[in-house]
Design a protein around this motif. Sequence first.
Motif, PDB file in Angstrom:
ATOM      1  N   THR A   1       5.882 -24.584  12.651  1.00 30.79           N
ATOM      2  CA  THR A   1       6.504 -24.218  11.372  1.00 30.79           C
ATOM      3  C   THR A   1       6.815 -25.450  10.544  1.00 30.79           C
ATOM      4  N   LEU A   2       7.397 -26.466  11.178  1.00 28.10           N
ATOM      5  CA  LEU A   2       7.725 -27.694  10.455  1.00 28.10           C
ATOM      6  C   LEU A   2       6.468 -28.343   9.879  1.00 28.10           C
ATOM      7  N   ARG A   3       5.404 -28.371  10.673  1.00 27.10           N
ATOM      8  CA  ARG A   3       4.169 -29.028  10.211  1.00 27.10           C
ATOM      9  C   ARG A   3       3.438 -28.181   9.173  1.00 27.10           C
ATOM     10  N   HIS A   4       3.580 -26.870   9.277  1.00 26.73           N
ATOM     11  CA  HIS A   4       3.026 -26.000   8.242  1.00 26.73           C
ATOM     12  C   HIS A   4       3.677 -26.312   6.895  1.00 26.73           C
ATOM     13  N   THR A   5       4.990 -26.490   6.924  1.00 26.67           N
ATOM     14  CA  THR A   5       5.691 -26.880   5.698  1.00 26.67           C
ATOM     15  C   THR A   5       5.252 -28.271   5.254  1.00 26.67           C
ATOM     16  N   GLY A   6       4.965 -29.149   6.217  1.00 25.58           N
ATOM     17  CA  GLY A   6       4.450 -30.483   5.882  1.00 25.58           C
ATOM     18  C   GLY A   6       3.163 -30.406   5.076  1.00 25.58           C
ATOM     19  N   SER A   7       2.303 -29.437   5.401  1.00 20.99           N
ATOM     20  CA  SER A   7       1.043 -29.301   4.645  1.00 20.99           C
ATOM     21  C   SER A   7       1.320 -28.876   3.204  1.00 20.99           C
ATOM     22  N   HIS A   8       2.339 -28.041   2.986  1.00 20.86           N
ATOM     23  CA  HIS A   8       2.703 -27.639   1.621  1.00 20.86           C
ATOM     24  C   HIS A   8       3.289 -28.820   0.842  1.00 20.86           C
ATOM     25  N   ILE A   9       4.057 -29.647   1.519  1.00 16.57           N
ATOM     26  CA  ILE A   9       4.607 -30.845   0.859  1.00 16.57           C
ATOM     27  C   ILE A   9       3.479 -31.789   0.452  1.00 16.57           C
ATOM     28  N   LEU A  10       2.465 -31.909   1.317  1.00 14.63           N
ATOM     29  CA  LEU A  10       1.290 -32.718   0.983  1.00 14.63           C
ATOM     30  C   LEU A  10       0.604 -32.165  -0.269  1.00 14.63           C
ATOM     31  N   ALA A  11       0.376 -30.859  -0.299  1.00 17.56           N
ATOM     32  CA  ALA A  11      -0.298 -30.259  -1.455  1.00 17.56           C
ATOM     33  C   ALA A  11       0.529 -30.434  -2.726  1.00 17.56           C
ATOM     34  N   GLN A  12       1.851 -30.287  -2.610  1.00 18.81           N
ATOM     35  CA  GLN A  12       2.715 -30.459  -3.779  1.00 18.81           C
ATOM     36  C   GLN A  12       2.642 -31.899  -4.296  1.00 18.81           C
ATOM     37  N   ALA A  13       2.636 -32.861  -3.387  1.00 20.44           N
ATOM     38  CA  ALA A  13       2.564 -34.269  -3.790  1.00 20.44           C
ATOM     39  C   ALA A  13       1.245 -34.558  -4.503  1.00 20.44           C
ATOM     40  N   VAL A  14       0.142 -34.016  -3.969  1.00 19.02           N
ATOM     41  CA  VAL A  14      -1.170 -34.228  -4.595  1.00 19.02           C
ATOM     42  C   VAL A  14      -1.189 -33.629  -5.999  1.00 19.02           C
ATOM     43  N   LYS A  15      -0.654 -32.415  -6.152  1.00 17.60           N
ATOM     44  CA  LYS A  15      -0.666 -31.757  -7.466  1.00 17.60           C
ATOM     45  C   LYS A  15       0.231 -32.475  -8.482  1.00 17.60           C
ATOM     46  N   ARG A  16       1.318 -33.067  -7.989  1.00 12.12           N
ATOM     47  CA  ARG A  16       2.180 -33.847  -8.894  1.00 12.12           C
ATOM     48  C   ARG A  16       1.454 -35.070  -9.417  1.00 12.12           C
ATOM     49  N   LEU A  17       0.752 -35.739  -8.529  1.00 14.70           N
ATOM     50  CA  LEU A  17       0.081 -36.996  -8.899  1.00 14.70           C
ATOM     51  C   LEU A  17      -1.252 -36.743  -9.593  1.00 14.70           C
ATOM     52  N   TYR A  18      -1.955 -35.684  -9.173  1.00  9.72           N
ATOM     53  CA  TYR A  18      -3.311 -35.415  -9.690  1.00  9.72           C
ATOM     54  C   TYR A  18      -3.422 -33.917  -9.997  1.00  9.72           C
ATOM     55  N   PRO A  19      -2.880 -33.474 -11.133  1.00  8.57           N
ATOM     56  CA  PRO A  19      -2.774 -32.040 -11.446  1.00  8.57           C
ATOM     57  C   PRO A  19      -4.106 -31.297 -11.464  1.00  8.57           C
ATOM     58  N   LYS A  20      -5.227 -31.998 -11.723  1.00  9.99           N
ATOM     59  CA  LYS A  20      -6.519 -31.317 -11.831  1.00  9.99           C
ATOM     60  C   LYS A  20      -7.192 -31.071 -10.476  1.00  9.99           C
ATOM     61  N   VAL A  21      -6.647 -31.639  -9.422  1.00  8.58           N
ATOM     62  CA  VAL A  21      -7.194 -31.399  -8.081  1.00  8.58           C
ATOM     63  C   VAL A  21      -7.002 -29.925  -7.715  1.00  8.58           C
ATOM     64  N   LYS A  22      -8.017 -29.330  -7.069  1.00 11.72           N
ATOM     65  CA  LYS A  22      -7.932 -27.921  -6.669  1.00 11.72           C
ATOM     66  C   LYS A  22      -7.594 -27.809  -5.181  1.00 11.72           C
ATOM     67  N   LEU A  23      -6.794 -26.800  -4.884  1.00 12.10           N
ATOM     68  CA  LEU A  23      -6.320 -26.593  -3.519  1.00 12.10           C
ATOM     69  C   LEU A  23      -7.226 -25.636  -2.766  1.00 12.10           C
ATOM     70  N   ALA A  24      -7.478 -25.948  -1.499  1.00 12.73           N
ATOM     71  CA  ALA A  24      -8.235 -25.026  -0.640  1.00 12.73           C
ATOM     72  C   ALA A  24      -7.270 -24.451   0.407  1.00 12.73           C
ATOM     73  N   ILE A  25      -7.303 -24.952   1.637  1.00 16.91           N
ATOM     74  CA  ILE A  25      -6.395 -24.448   2.677  1.00 16.91           C
ATOM     75  C   ILE A  25      -5.667 -25.611   3.330  1.00 16.91           C
ATOM     76  N   GLY A  26      -4.513 -25.314   3.957  1.00 12.14           N
ATOM     77  CA  GLY A  26      -3.722 -26.359   4.591  1.00 12.14           C
ATOM     78  C   GLY A  26      -2.926 -25.855   5.772  1.00 12.14           C
ATOM     79  N   PRO A  27      -3.553 -25.657   6.932  1.00  9.99           N
ATOM     80  CA  PRO A  27      -2.828 -25.124   8.097  1.00  9.99           C
ATOM     81  C   PRO A  27      -2.147 -26.216   8.920  1.00  9.99           C
TER      82      PRO A  27
END
Length: 640
Positions: free
Chosen positions: A70-96
Motif C-alpha cells: 500500500t505504501l509503495r502503491h502510494t509512492g507510484s502516485h507521488i511519482l506520477a504527481q511529481a512528473v506532471k508538476r514538472l512536465y505537464p505534457k507527459v502522459k500517464l500509463a500505469i504505476g503499480p
Amino acid sequence: MIKVTLKDGSIIEVEKGTKVSEIAKSLSQGLYKKALSAKINGKRSELMAEINEDCELEILTFEDEDGKWTLRHTGSHILAQAVKRLYPKVKLAIGPAIENGFYYDFEADFSFTPEILEKIEKEMQKIIKEDLVLERFELPRSEAIEYVRNKDEDYKVELIQDLPEDSIISFYKQGEFVDLCAGPHVPSTKKVKSVKLLSLAGAYWRGDEKKKMLQRIYGTAFSKQSELEAYLNMLEEAKKRDHRKIGKELGLFAMHEEGPGFPFFYPKGMVLRNLLEDYWREVHRKSGYDEIKTPIILSESLWHQSGHWDHYKENMYFTKIDEEDFAIKPMNCPGSILVYKDGMHSYKELPIRLAELGLVHRHELSGALHGLMRVRCFTQDDAHIFMTKEQITDEVVDVIKLIDDFYKKFGFDYFVELSTRPENSMGSDEDWELATSGLKSALDKAGLKYKINEGDGAFYGPKIDFHLRDCIGRTWQCGTVQLDFQMPERFDISYIGADSEKHRPVMVHRVVFGSIERFIGILIEHFAGAFPTWLSPVQVKVLPISEKFHDYAKEVEKQLKEKDIRVETDFRAEKIGYKIREGRMERVPYLLIVGEKEVENNEVSVRSRKNGDEGVSSLDSFIEKIQKEVKTKENYLVQS
C-alpha cells in the motif's frame, strides 16, 4: 453495534460507520501511528474505510507485505504527481506497486535522464512534506471516460474502455493530482517517509511489442530512512555479486547475441552444473525416484490434451515435421504421463516417482531476459509422483522433507507460500477443495509455517512455493509442489485398486532447483563466486615460487588429481605475490605454495580462502583434510 474480529481472534464491538483508523487508534496509539492500511475479510482496504457489517479486520503496518504494498502503491502516485508538476505534457500509463518498490510508465517527447530523475525525486519529497490527503471518488464508466479524456490521458481512456459498461470507476485525488486507480492507499502522502528513484527502462504499453514503447521509472519507498539506506546498501552489495559479471570473470557461462536467452556453459561452468546434477541424482535415488528422459519436441495435439494450449500457447515455440504440427515442450509433465501410461499399474506399486532433468523452452520477451535468472531454455529438475488419494499427505510431507534437506546443504533458509485456485483454472470445486486441503494437511504435519497466496495456483491445481533467502536478504522462488487432479483425468490414466477395479491416481508435480540455470545464478550471487570446496570448479591451485620448482609442482598436481581433487597449476613466470592475488581473485578455496623448503620436506604451504595462511602441511594430510571437506559437503560463506 458491529462485531469486529481482530487478527488475534479477539472480538470488539463498534458503531456502524466507524472508520478503520478510529479502531486502530482505540487499540493502541503506537499501532495508529504505524498503521498504513487494512484487510477487511481478507481483502485489501484503507484506513479511511468504514465498517458497516460484522467482519474480520487486520490493521497493516510496514512490517506486513500488504502494508508495504500500500505504501509503495502510494509512492507510484507521488511519482506520477511529481512528473506532471514538472512536465505537464507527459502522459500517464500505469504505476503499480511491485516487489521491493514500484514503477510508473510515461509517454514523453524527451528522454528521462539521471539528472531529470534527481529533479523528480526532489519534487516527490516536497509532495510528501505537503501531507496531501488521498481522497477516493467514483464515476460511472461513461463519465469516467469523459473525465480522463478532458485531461488528455489517452492510456487511461483505453484502460477504462476495456472495462464493462456498467462499471463504476474509482479515482484517487491528492492535492491537484488525480489518477485512475482501484486502490487502496495510505491516508496521506506524509506516510511515505522515504523514497528513492532507482532506474530507467523501456516498456511496451501493456507488454505488447506491437504497441508504443514507453519510459518506465522504477523507485522504492520505506516507512523509515534507515530502512531505505539498508536497502540501498543491499543493492550495492547485489551489484558486486551480479552473477553475469562473476560468471564471466570465473569462466562459468556466457550469453551470445547469436542465441539471446540461450545460455552457453563453459568448462568450469559445466563442472559446477554436473556437481549439482550428481547431487540431485544421489538425493533422488535414496528417496525412491526413478529417472527418465522424455523428448523436447512432441505433437501439438498433446498440448491441447494437457491443457497447456489454452493456458500457455503464447509462451511456446512450434515447428513442423512431415507437415505435422509439433511443439517444443515448455514443461515436462505430459511426457512423464506418457511414460506412466505405457503400462498397467497396481495400487501396490504406488506411489510411482518419476524424476527428470528435462530441457524446456519458453518464449520470454527480450526485455525480460536477465542472465541465468530469466532465459528462454532451461533444465527443470522435475518429478511427477503418481499416488492414491490416501497417500497425498504422507507423500507431500516426504517431498517437503527432501526439499528442506536439499536447501540446508547449500546454507539457505526459506519461507513457504500456499497458492490457491486462480481465476483461469480447470477442474471441479470438489477436486480443488480436496487438493488444497491435502497440501494444507501436509504443511501442518511437516510443522511448516506458511502464508496463503490467494489465486496464484497453477491452472490445474494448488501449489506450495519455497522462497529461498540468500545471504544479503533477497528472496528467490525455487522449489514448488503442485497437486493435480486434472491431468490424470485429461489423459485417462489409471491404476488397478484392491477391488480389482480401475481408479484415477492423483499426480504431484514438484521441482527442487526449479531451474538448474537459475539456481546456479542464485548460488553465484549467494556465495559471490566463492563456492564451498565441494562445489568449486577449481578446488586447489598449485603455485611454484619459480621455474626450478615446476617438477615438484607437477608431482603435487598429479597426486591431487589421482585423488579426484580438481586442481590447476600456475606455471607463469610471475612473482609469487601476484600469483596469490590472482588465485584469490579466482575464489579458489586452497592455494598450495611450493618452494625450496617444501621440496626438501615433501610438504606444501597452505593458504585457504577461509582462514588465510594455514602454515605447512604434508601433502597426505592436506589431501585427507580436503577429502573430508568435500565428503561432508561443508558449507561456509566468505566475505566478497
